[in-house]
Write a protein that holds these residues in place. Structure first.
Motif, PDB file in Angstrom:
ATOM      1  N   GLY A 126       3.807 -14.229 -22.750  1.00 40.02           N
ATOM      2  CA  GLY A 126       4.801 -14.714 -23.685  1.00 40.02           C
ATOM      3  C   GLY A 126       4.320 -14.789 -25.115  1.00 40.02           C
ATOM      4  O   GLY A 126       4.990 -15.383 -25.963  1.00 40.02           O
ATOM      5  N   THR A 127       3.156 -14.189 -25.375  1.00 35.49           N
ATOM      6  CA  THR A 127       2.638 -14.147 -26.743  1.00 35.49           C
ATOM      7  C   THR A 127       2.341 -12.696 -27.111  1.00 35.49           C
ATOM      8  O   THR A 127       2.298 -11.816 -26.255  1.00 35.49           O
ATOM      9  N   SER A 128       2.084 -12.498 -28.390  1.00 35.38           N
ATOM     10  CA  SER A 128       1.746 -11.138 -28.832  1.00 35.38           C
ATOM     11  C   SER A 128       0.385 -10.703 -28.309  1.00 35.38           C
ATOM     12  O   SER A 128       0.039  -9.518 -28.383  1.00 35.38           O
ATOM     13  N   SER A 129      -0.385 -11.648 -27.802  1.00 30.19           N
ATOM     14  CA  SER A 129      -1.711 -11.332 -27.253  1.00 30.19           C
ATOM     15  C   SER A 129      -1.702 -11.296 -25.733  1.00 30.19           C
ATOM     16  O   SER A 129      -2.750 -11.423 -25.097  1.00 30.19           O
ATOM     17  N   ALA A 130      -0.536 -11.116 -25.169  1.00 33.78           N
ATOM     18  CA  ALA A 130      -0.430 -11.116 -23.699  1.00 33.78           C
ATOM     19  C   ALA A 130      -1.373 -10.095 -23.077  1.00 33.78           C
ATOM     20  O   ALA A 130      -1.585  -9.008 -23.628  1.00 33.78           O
ATOM     21  N   GLU A 131      -1.935 -10.463 -21.927  1.00 38.66           N
ATOM     22  CA  GLU A 131      -2.924  -9.626 -21.260  1.00 38.66           C
ATOM     23  C   GLU A 131      -2.301  -8.834 -20.111  1.00 38.66           C
ATOM     24  O   GLU A 131      -1.369  -9.287 -19.452  1.00 38.66           O
ATOM     25  N   GLN A 132      -2.862  -7.677 -19.857  1.00 36.25           N
ATOM     26  CA  GLN A 132      -2.554  -6.986 -18.615  1.00 36.25           C
ATOM     27  C   GLN A 132      -3.191  -7.763 -17.460  1.00 36.25           C
ATOM     28  O   GLN A 132      -4.159  -8.509 -17.653  1.00 36.25           O
ATOM     29  N   VAL A 133      -2.660  -7.562 -16.293  1.00 37.63           N
ATOM     30  CA  VAL A 133      -3.187  -8.221 -15.099  1.00 37.63           C
ATOM     31  C   VAL A 133      -3.412  -7.145 -14.041  1.00 37.63           C
ATOM     32  O   VAL A 133      -2.526  -6.312 -13.805  1.00 37.63           O
ATOM     33  N   THR A 134      -4.579  -7.171 -13.430  1.00 37.11           N
ATOM     34  CA  THR A 134      -4.864  -6.187 -12.384  1.00 37.11           C
ATOM     35  C   THR A 134      -4.962  -6.880 -11.030  1.00 37.11           C
ATOM     36  O   THR A 134      -5.693  -7.859 -10.874  1.00 37.11           O
ATOM     37  N   VAL A 135      -4.204  -6.376 -10.089  1.00 43.86           N
ATOM     38  CA  VAL A 135      -4.210  -6.876  -8.715  1.00 43.86           C
ATOM     39  C   VAL A 135      -4.838  -5.797  -7.835  1.00 43.86           C
ATOM     40  O   VAL A 135      -4.447  -4.625  -7.911  1.00 43.86           O
ATOM     41  N   SER A 136      -5.810  -6.189  -7.047  1.00 44.95           N
ATOM     42  CA  SER A 136      -6.442  -5.239  -6.129  1.00 44.95           C
ATOM     43  C   SER A 136      -6.528  -5.868  -4.744  1.00 44.95           C
ATOM     44  O   SER A 136      -6.598  -7.091  -4.608  1.00 44.95           O
ATOM     45  N   PHE A 137      -6.493  -5.017  -3.730  1.00 45.90           N
ATOM     46  CA  PHE A 137      -6.545  -5.503  -2.348  1.00 45.90           C
ATOM     47  C   PHE A 137      -6.811  -4.328  -1.421  1.00 45.90           C
ATOM     48  O   PHE A 137      -6.600  -3.165  -1.791  1.00 45.90           O
ATOM     49  N   TYR A 138      -7.267  -4.657  -0.227  1.00 47.56           N
ATOM     50  CA  TYR A 138      -7.507  -3.636   0.797  1.00 47.56           C
ATOM     51  C   TYR A 138      -6.399  -3.740   1.846  1.00 47.56           C
ATOM     52  O   TYR A 138      -6.064  -4.847   2.296  1.00 47.56           O
ATOM     53  N   VAL A 139      -5.857  -2.600   2.223  1.00 50.87           N
ATOM     54  CA  VAL A 139      -4.788  -2.586   3.228  1.00 50.87           C
ATOM     55  C   VAL A 139      -4.994  -1.438   4.213  1.00 50.87           C
ATOM     56  O   VAL A 139      -5.620  -0.428   3.897  1.00 50.87           O
ATOM     57  N   LYS A 140      -4.402  -1.611   5.381  1.00 51.02           N
ATOM     58  CA  LYS A 140      -4.234  -0.513   6.327  1.00 51.02           C
ATOM     59  C   LYS A 140      -3.083  -0.879   7.261  1.00 51.02           C
ATOM     60  O   LYS A 140      -2.560  -2.002   7.226  1.00 51.02           O
ATOM     61  N   GLY A 141      -2.672   0.072   8.067  1.00 54.82           N
ATOM     62  CA  GLY A 141      -1.593  -0.170   9.026  1.00 54.82           C
ATOM     63  C   GLY A 141      -1.732   0.755  10.208  1.00 54.82           C
ATOM     64  O   GLY A 141      -2.715   1.502  10.333  1.00 54.82           O
ATOM     65  N   ASP A 169      -6.349   3.937   7.574  1.00 58.15           N
ATOM     66  CA  ASP A 169      -7.707   3.540   7.176  1.00 58.15           C
ATOM     67  C   ASP A 169      -7.640   2.473   6.089  1.00 58.15           C
ATOM     68  O   ASP A 169      -6.679   2.403   5.333  1.00 58.15           O
ATOM     69  N   TRP A 170      -8.700   1.685   6.011  1.00 52.99           N
ATOM     70  CA  TRP A 170      -8.769   0.711   4.931  1.00 52.99           C
ATOM     71  C   TRP A 170      -8.848   1.440   3.586  1.00 52.99           C
ATOM     72  O   TRP A 170      -9.693   2.321   3.402  1.00 52.99           O
ATOM     73  N   ASN A 171      -7.996   1.087   2.680  1.00 54.30           N
ATOM     74  CA  ASN A 171      -8.041   1.624   1.319  1.00 54.30           C
ATOM     75  C   ASN A 171      -7.893   0.482   0.330  1.00 54.30           C
ATOM     76  O   ASN A 171      -7.146  -0.470   0.583  1.00 54.30           O
ATOM     77  N   ARG A 172      -8.601   0.604  -0.776  1.00 57.99           N
ATOM     78  CA  ARG A 172      -8.422  -0.399  -1.821  1.00 57.99           C
ATOM     79  C   ARG A 172      -7.323   0.065  -2.781  1.00 57.99           C
ATOM     80  O   ARG A 172      -7.402   1.168  -3.331  1.00 57.99           O
ATOM     81  N   ILE A 173      -6.339  -0.779  -2.951  1.00 57.29           N
ATOM     82  CA  ILE A 173      -5.249  -0.524  -3.885  1.00 57.29           C
ATOM     83  C   ILE A 173      -5.572  -1.255  -5.188  1.00 57.29           C
ATOM     84  O   ILE A 173      -5.949  -2.432  -5.165  1.00 57.29           O
ATOM     85  N   GLU A 174      -5.420  -0.573  -6.287  1.00 53.37           N
ATOM     86  CA  GLU A 174      -5.675  -1.180  -7.603  1.00 53.37           C
ATOM     87  C   GLU A 174      -4.438  -0.979  -8.468  1.00 53.37           C
ATOM     88  O   GLU A 174      -4.080   0.161  -8.782  1.00 53.37           O
ATOM     89  N   LEU A 175      -3.793  -2.058  -8.837  1.00 53.08           N
ATOM     90  CA  LEU A 175      -2.546  -1.994  -9.597  1.00 53.08           C
ATOM     91  C   LEU A 175      -2.706  -2.807 -10.877  1.00 53.08           C
ATOM     92  O   LEU A 175      -2.919  -4.023 -10.827  1.00 53.08           O
ATOM     93  N   THR A 176      -2.609  -2.139 -12.000  1.00 56.53           N
ATOM     94  CA  THR A 176      -2.653  -2.849 -13.285  1.00 56.53           C
ATOM     95  C   THR A 176      -1.229  -3.040 -13.784  1.00 56.53           C
ATOM     96  O   THR A 176      -0.474  -2.070 -13.937  1.00 56.53           O
ATOM     97  N   PHE A 177      -0.876  -4.301 -13.985  1.00 56.62           N
ATOM     98  CA  PHE A 177       0.478  -4.637 -14.412  1.00 56.62           C
ATOM     99  C   PHE A 177       0.512  -4.825 -15.930  1.00 56.62           C
ATOM    100  O   PHE A 177      -0.427  -5.373 -16.527  1.00 56.62           O
ATOM    101  N   ALA A 178       1.588  -4.383 -16.514  1.00 57.07           N
ATOM    102  CA  ALA A 178       1.751  -4.453 -17.966  1.00 57.07           C
ATOM    103  C   ALA A 178       1.720  -5.905 -18.445  1.00 57.07           C
ATOM    104  O   ALA A 178       2.065  -6.827 -17.701  1.00 57.07           O
ATOM    105  N   ALA A 179       1.313  -6.070 -19.688  1.00 58.04           N
ATOM    106  CA  ALA A 179       1.366  -7.391 -20.317  1.00 58.04           C
ATOM    107  C   ALA A 179       2.821  -7.740 -20.615  1.00 58.04           C
ATOM    108  O   ALA A 179       3.650  -6.861 -20.825  1.00 58.04           O
ATOM    109  N   ASP A 180       3.098  -9.034 -20.591  1.00 51.37           N
ATOM    110  CA  ASP A 180       4.466  -9.487 -20.884  1.00 51.37           C
ATOM    111  C   ASP A 180       4.439 -10.374 -22.121  1.00 51.37           C
ATOM    112  O   ASP A 180       3.935 -11.499 -22.073  1.00 51.37           O
TER     113      ASP A 180
END
Lengths: 376, 55
Positions: A126-141, A169-180
């Motif tokens: 909510g500021t002009s200095s808003a940060e990106q946020v990165t979410v990472s996790f391991y998944v399989k099915g 197989d286990w894979n690491r997902i890395e998702l960088t979300f835009a700053a708001d």
């Protein structure tokens, strides 16, 4: 190996910290992972619960909420299991036990972790200095699948989504979300932000247009509208495994920040604590960990329970008869659960609950278990 | 989770908490606006339900 220190570009060389100009600042230094119990170490309530799907709540692993919006025919087991990629001993596993291919509009299944706004001010949302946020996790099915990870701003009803693919197989997902840069998060102990893992949704959540990595005032129909999405309820063979969940400030998914069991347990106790041993479901007939108090004479008692650490808010307390598991009461010693007495609370705070009863029938030793819940 | 009933609990004549029965389970809910069960009770009342007086 030669390391070159450069104040502008960081430390260069093999396995270097590209872009990092100091190791005591930014996301590489200090405590990075905002997610609690990301390694799936703590499961106070139970290690496994079957037959889920008819309602929302917290069932097994601490801090992970199952969300359903309307009763689905789909049923599943949620469990902490000893499986994971290298370096991870446990994961959260969902196993579908009843399929649901006739999906009603309002159905959904999401795994959620909620965060207090006072723990998120470093995002500068909510500021002009808003940060990106990165979410990472391991998944399989059990098979290939496509699901959605969403950050949901509960304070301002805003949402941002990205899809992720699952393989066998286990894979690491890395998702960088835009700053708001719109709408700051409240600096308080309320629910400000959620990570939602969408695994199933009806047309209420799929009928719109999926927006990739763009913050918007949320539109319900867009949240799980990604093309080629999977419904975890499409077959009883479906499984979903996840562990190593990390959310951090910045655009880089750094190595998972492992914490000790004690650290994770303490973090979780801010939101839920039970007197039962770890993994022993409430209402189980068990003496281990129970509270005992002695009513010597008279017909009343007062008893304080102190919470360590302090809980997020004054908790809802549920008391259980030790000898038969009945909720809302304590039992007198060795009486097989008969002659129970009620327990009430007063002057509660996040630090302490005062228990009392001013109408005790029989003096003696009373036992009870309790749960204290202050989830978001 | 469905609220079955909510009753006031008084301590020395002063409202001290709510006794909530949810899915048949008796729970003690504090008078704390940050508590999600307390929030649920407010919504339950807004939906037209009534909190019972203390015994």
């Amino acid at each position: 190996m030669a390391l070159i220190l450069n104040g502008t570009t960081g430390i260069s060389g093999t396995n270097a910290l590209t872009g990092v100009t100091g190791i005591n600042s930014g996301q590489i230094g200090g405590r990075r992972n905002i997610v609690m119990n990301g390694e799936m170490k703590v499961a106070q309530r139970s290690a496994s619960v079957t037959g889920l799907g008819s309602g929302s709540g917290y069932f097994t692993l601490d801090r992970y909420r199952i969300g359903t919006n309307a009763a689905s025919a789909g049923r599943f087991t949620m469990a902490q299991v000893a499986d994971g990629p290298a370096g991870f001993a446990n994961c959260l596993k969902l196993t579908v036990t009843t399929a649901d291919t006739s999906i009603a509009a309002g159905e959904r299944l999401i795994i959620t972790q909620r965060f207090e706004g006072q723990d998120l001010q470093q995002l500068n949302k909510g500021t002009s200095s808003a940060e990106q946020v990165t979410v990472s996790f391991y998944v399989k099915g059990n098979a290939a699948a496509l699901y959605v990870c969403e950050l949901f701003d509960s304070d301002n009803s805003r949402s941002i989504t990205q899809s992720f693919a699952v393989t066998t197989d286990w894979n690491r997902i890395e998702l960088t979300f835009a700053a708001d840069t719109s709408d700051p998060l409240n600096d308080d102990n309320g629910n400000s932000l959620e990570i939602n893992f969408w695994l199933h949704g009806g047309s209420t959540f799929t009928g719109g247009t999926f927006a990739v990595n763009t913050w918007n005032d949320y539109t319900e129909a867009n949240r799980y509208a990604v093309a080629n999405r999977t419904s975890i309820f499409d077959a009883t063979s479906r499984t979903f495994f996840i562990t190593g969940i990390q959310m951090e400030v910045g655009s880089t998914a750094t190595d998972f920040e492992s914490r000790s069991f004690c650290e994770e347990y303490d973090l979780c106790k801010r939101y839920y604590y039970q007197s039962y041993d770890l993994g022993v479901a409430a209402a189980t007939t068990s003496n281990a960990g129970s509270v005992m108090l002695n009513v010597i004479t008279g017909n009343s008692f007062r008893y304080n329970i102190y919470f360590s650490p302090s809980m997020r808010a004054s908790p809802t307390m549920t008391f259980y008869n030790v000898e038969d598991g009945t909720a809302g009461e304590m039992n007198i010693e060795g009486n097989g659960g008969s002659n129970p007495e009620a327990i009430a609370i007063t002057f509660n705070s996040p630090k302490r609950a005062m228990l009392y009863n001013t109408n005790i029938g029989i003096a003696g030793n009373y036992y009870f278990h309790y749960t204290a819940l202050a989830e978001l | 989770m469905a609220i079955n009933s909510v009753q006031k609990v008084n301590y020395l004549g002063v409202l001290s908490s709510y006794k909530m029965v949810e899915d048949g389970v008796i729970k003690s809910v504090p008078l704390d606006a940050g508590n999600t069960d307390y929030q649920e009770i407010l919504l339950w009342v807004d939906a037209g339900n009534t909190i019972e007086e203390a015994d």
